[in-house]
Structures are given as structure tokens and as C-alpha cells.
Design an enzyme around this catalytic site. Structure first.
Site, mmCIF file in Angstrom:
data_model
loop_
_atom_site.group_PDB
_atom_site.id
_atom_site.type_symbol
_atom_site.label_atom_id
_atom_site.label_comp_id
_atom_site.label_asym_id
_atom_site.label_seq_id
_atom_site.Cartn_x
_atom_site.Cartn_y
_atom_site.Cartn_z
ATOM 1 N N THR A 13 0.612 -1.131 -0.328
ATOM 2 C CA THR A 13 0.025 -0.488 -0.101
ATOM 3 C C THR A 13 0.788 1.111 0.161
ATOM 4 O O THR A 13 2.214 1.250 0.367
ATOM 5 C CB THR A 13 -1.144 0.394 1.114
ATOM 6 O OG1 THR A 13 0.117 -0.034 2.285
ATOM 7 C CG2 THR A 13 -1.721 -1.095 1.442
ATOM 8 N N GLY A 14 -0.019 2.361 -0.405
ATOM 9 C CA GLY A 14 1.051 3.381 -0.457
ATOM 10 C C GLY A 14 2.208 3.242 -1.353
ATOM 11 O O GLY A 14 3.100 4.448 -0.877
ATOM 12 N N ALA A 15 1.939 2.902 -2.909
ATOM 13 C CA ALA A 15 3.046 3.438 -3.884
ATOM 14 C C ALA A 15 2.636 4.215 -4.885
ATOM 15 O O ALA A 15 3.483 3.903 -6.332
ATOM 16 C CB ALA A 15 3.077 2.098 -4.118
ATOM 17 N N SER A 16 2.163 5.675 -4.672
ATOM 18 C CA SER A 16 1.784 6.197 -5.431
ATOM 19 C C SER A 16 3.007 7.100 -5.400
ATOM 20 O O SER A 16 2.844 7.668 -6.918
ATOM 21 C CB SER A 16 0.640 7.605 -5.081
ATOM 22 O OG SER A 16 -0.090 6.589 -4.291
ATOM 23 N N GLY A 22 7.185 2.826 -0.701
ATOM 24 C CA GLY A 22 6.162 1.836 -0.758
ATOM 25 C C GLY A 22 6.899 0.997 -2.603
ATOM 26 O O GLY A 22 6.349 -0.087 -3.014
ATOM 27 N N SER A 157 6.429 4.936 12.853
ATOM 28 C CA SER A 157 7.710 6.225 12.890
ATOM 29 C C SER A 157 8.773 6.901 14.184
ATOM 30 O O SER A 157 8.450 5.550 14.928
ATOM 31 C CB SER A 157 7.110 8.297 12.630
ATOM 32 O OG SER A 157 7.643 8.556 12.204
ATOM 33 N N TYR A 170 -0.460 12.619 12.857
ATOM 34 C CA TYR A 170 0.601 11.345 12.721
ATOM 35 C C TYR A 170 1.325 10.463 13.172
ATOM 36 O O TYR A 170 0.932 9.046 13.393
ATOM 37 C CB TYR A 170 1.524 11.355 11.339
ATOM 38 C CG TYR A 170 2.057 10.980 10.579
ATOM 39 C CD1 TYR A 170 1.773 10.431 9.515
ATOM 40 C CD2 TYR A 170 3.927 10.926 11.525
ATOM 41 C CE1 TYR A 170 3.295 9.371 9.124
ATOM 42 C CE2 TYR A 170 4.497 10.533 11.003
ATOM 43 C CZ TYR A 170 4.781 9.206 9.694
ATOM 44 O OH TYR A 170 5.074 8.827 9.012
#
Length: 260
Positions: A13-16, A22, A157, A170
Site C-alpha cells: 500500500t501507499g506506492a503512489s 512503497g 515512525s 500522524y
């Protein structure tokens, strides 16, 4: 010789953005022989100071296919509570099964205490925590335990090493994933599914200014920022059979940042 992830299917996920973690994880998984399900959601990046990589999803999909990987690209807003299940179902419809989920997506808002809003707290939790949990739920529900290589890897994080007062929604959500890791690992261990969490440390994905880059590099014992490829190497190992006995762990790939 067979590659480490030959005949396995990995969702990332999150490979934009091609410069992001990602994308680096997807490249590593493909190089290791996996078929890859790429999840992207460019509208989130468009709201951020770094902006969207408009051609990123198409270009990354083409890059991986040109390298010989089977790839499915799905664009989905993980703020939608139905999206995680739909993502897993799309993977199964394309490849017949799903062996691993790399939960890399994250919403960032840059809100400190004074700027904090209830709407952003709720949205960050929906995307970063709720969607991640529902994705693991859907992944585990469809997993064939007779297949080797059941894996969940997600990301925290550096909030457990030091303060991040300008990113409260976040870090609250990243802390939640960090603390969920052990409980999910214990629950899924009898099924042969490992659950681990990665802290990539300060990682240069194109969001920092030159002053910040210089300051972080000078403060890091390794003398530089981490790169997406650094994080991807750790994820690649966690996905492999070499890490079959490693679960419930939060592992920092930060060049010694957390040890200062």
C-alpha cells in the site's frame, strides 16, 4: 535457483510516488520474484507540500512489468472503510491468493497542538489505523495457512525515540501501529503468519528542505539520511523465509539514529 519470493503475491500500500518507500518495496518484492499488488492514492499527495507524482502509478506499474513481474494496480481511498477488503478481494481475483501485506500507506497532516482539529484526528485514525487493521483482518481471513510466507509488515515512525510535536495526528496513529504489532503477532503466529513493524528513521522521500537534510545527516551516526532502498532491503528480508521465526518485532532501519 528460485528467487526468495517466487510464486508469492505481495500487496504494497501507499506506492503512489516513485521516490517513496512503497515504490522501493514493490521493486524489491518484484526483484525477489513476487507478483505485486500496487495500491496508490495520489489525491493525498496532491494535498501535501511535495505534491503528487502524477505519472507515478502508471510508470511504476510499467517498470515492474518490464522487469518481468506480474502487477496489479489498484487506486483506492483507504478512508473508505470498505476499501481494505476490496483491495484484498482484487488481489485474490487477479492472482488467486495473497501471501503478504506490506502496509506502508500513511496520512500526514502537519498539525501541532494549536492547529489540531477533531476532523484531522478522526481522518488520520481512519486511514492510518482503521484501514490498516481492516486490511490485516481481510488478509488473514483469506490466507491459506498451508502456503508458506504469510507476512504482515507495517510501518511506525520515530515517535517512540523522540518528540515530533508538529505531527500529532500522524504520530498518534503510528504509535498505535507500533503497539498493535505484538498482539497481532501473537494472535496470528499459530497460523504461520508473522507480523512485524519497521521504523525507517529519517528517510529521504523528497519532502525535506536542504537545511533539514544537512542537519539530519550531520546528526545521524551514519552521516546520512536513510533511503527508501534501505527500508526496502529490511522489508524484503522480513518477507522471506529467512525471517520466518521473527515476529512481533519493531525493527529500526535508521543508521543508528535511535541509538544517539
Amino acid at each position: 535457483m528460485a528467487k526468495p519470493l517466487q510464486d508469492r503475491v505481495v500487496l504494497v500500500t501507499g506506492a503512489s510516488r516513485r521516490i517513496g518507500i512503497g515504490a522501493a518495496v514493490a521493486r524489491r518484492a518484484a526483484a525477489d520474484g513476487a507478483s505485486v499488488v500496487l495500491h496508490t492514492w495520489s489525491p493525498h499527495d496532491a494535498e501535501q507540500p511535495w505534491g503528487a507524482d502524477e505519472d507515478g502509478p502508471r510508470a511504476l506499474t510499467g517498470e515492474l512489468r518490464a522487469a518481468g513481474a506480474r502487477v496489479l494496480h489498484v487506486s483506492a481511498d483507504l478512508a473508505d472503510p470498505e476499501a481494505p477488503r476490496a483491495l484484498v478481494e482484487a488481489a485474490r481475483a487477479e492472482f488467486g491468493h495473497l501471501d503478504a501485506a506490506v502496509v506502508n500507506h500513511a496520512r500526514s497532516s502537519g498539525q501541532d497542538l494549536e492547529a489540531l482539529t477533531a476532523a484531522e484526528v478522526d481522518l488520520s485514525h481512519a486511514v492510518n489505523v482503521r484501514a490498516s487493521l481492516l486490511l490485516v483482518q481481510a488478509f488473514a481471513a483469506q490466507h491459506d495457512d498451508a502456503r508458506a510466507g504469510g507476512r504482515v509488515v507495517w510501518f511506525t515512525s520515530g515517535q517512540y525515540h523522540g518528540a515530533m510535536p508538529a505531527e500529532l495526528p500522524y504520530i498518534a496513529t503510528k504509535a498505535a501501529l507500533h503497539e498493535l504489532t505484538r498482539s497481532l503477532a501473537v494472535h496470528l503466529a499459530p497460523r504461520g503468519i508473522t507480523v512485524n513493524c519497521v521504523d525507517p528513521g529519517p528517510n529521504d522521500t523528497g519532502y525535506a528542505d536542504e537545511e533539514s537534510r544537512a542537519a539530519v545527516a550531520a546528526a545521524n551516526p551514519g552521516g546520512r539520511w536513510g533511503t527508501p532502498a534501505d527500508a526496502a532491503r529490511l522489508v524484503g528480508w522480513l518477507l522471506s523465509d529467512e525471517a520466518a521465526w521473527v515476529t512481533g518485532q519493531t525493527v529500526a532501519s535508521d543508521g543508528g539514529w535511535s541509538a544517539r
